[in-house]
Motif scaffolding. Structure first.
Motif, short mmCIF file in Angstrom:
data_model
loop_
_atom_site.label_atom_id
_atom_site.label_comp_id
_atom_site.label_asym_id
_atom_site.label_seq_id
_atom_site.Cartn_x
_atom_site.Cartn_y
_atom_site.Cartn_z
N LYS A 42 -25.45 79.21 6.99
CA LYS A 42 -24.28 79.75 7.62
C LYS A 42 -24.12 79.74 9.07
CE LYS A 42 -25.12 83.77 5.40
NZ LYS A 42 -25.11 85.13 5.21
N LYS A 43 -25.47 79.86 9.65
CA LYS A 43 -25.47 80.01 11.34
C LYS A 43 -25.03 78.48 11.63
CE LYS A 43 -28.79 81.01 14.72
NZ LYS A 43 -30.12 81.56 14.90
N ARG B 140 -21.15 77.85 11.25
CA ARG B 140 -20.53 78.55 12.36
C ARG B 140 -20.45 77.72 13.62
NH1 ARG B 140 -22.89 83.35 9.89
NH2 ARG B 140 -24.33 83.45 11.52
N LYS B 141 -21.93 77.48 13.78
CA LYS B 141 -21.90 76.79 15.04
C LYS B 141 -21.08 75.23 15.07
CE LYS B 141 -25.32 74.70 18.31
NZ LYS B 141 -26.58 74.19 18.42
N LEU C 5 -18.60 74.99 13.47
CA LEU C 5 -16.89 75.12 13.57
C LEU C 5 -16.70 75.58 14.88
CD1 LEU C 5 -14.34 75.50 12.07
CD2 LEU C 5 -15.08 77.52 11.63
N SER C 6 -17.56 76.18 15.76
CA SER C 6 -17.17 76.61 17.10
C SER C 6 -17.27 75.46 17.89
CB SER C 6 -18.20 77.31 17.62
OG SER C 6 -19.34 76.98 18.06
N THR D 260 -14.73 81.30 4.83
CA THR D 260 -14.76 80.38 6.16
C THR D 260 -13.95 79.03 5.75
OG1 THR D 260 -16.75 80.94 7.05
CG2 THR D 260 -16.00 78.63 7.81
N GLN E 4 -10.29 78.30 6.96
CA GLN E 4 -9.58 76.93 7.70
C GLN E 4 -8.71 75.95 6.90
OE1 GLN E 4 -10.65 76.45 10.58
NE2 GLN E 4 -11.72 78.39 10.14
#
Length: 108
Positions: A27-28, A31-32, A34-35, A77, A81
């Motif tokens: 997950k982490k 998210r990274k 995606l950022s 997520t 998107q």
């Protein structure tokens, strides 16, 4: 477009580096990634680039092992998107809409 290809290769590298020992790390990492994608989208300021990169991100997430479907946060997520892609798709020319809509169908 060379810019899109460079960003796609960066996305590939980041997905390959995901630590799959725990869903927390997955997950982490997602998210990274995606950022990073969002940062490149803001930098390019082109709707075609945004849609192409988001579709690519979703396709990579869909193929990722372990599956994103086993985690609610990753499912949300992914779905967020897809909604964003659909919304941005309406702002493009009809020809481009058709091309990207076909790619988007493969993600559903």
């Amino acid at each position: 477009d060379a810019y899109i290809e460079n960003v796609k290769s960066e996305i590939d590298t980041q997905f390959a580096a995901i630590n799959t020992s725990s869903m927390y790390f997955v997950k982490k990492s997602v998210r990274k990634i995606l950022s990073t994608v969002k940062k490149h989208i803001r930098y390019s300021q082109q709707k075609e680039t945004e849609i192409a990169l988001l579709i690519y991100f979703c396709a990579k997430l869909k193929r990722q092992k372990p599956s994103y479907k086993s985690n609610t946060v990753l499912v949300n997520t992914y779905n967020t998107q897809l909604k964003l892609i659909n919304k941005k798709l309406l702002l493009l020319d009809e020809d481009l809409q058709f091309d990207y809509a076909r790619e988007l169908e493969a993600l559903h």
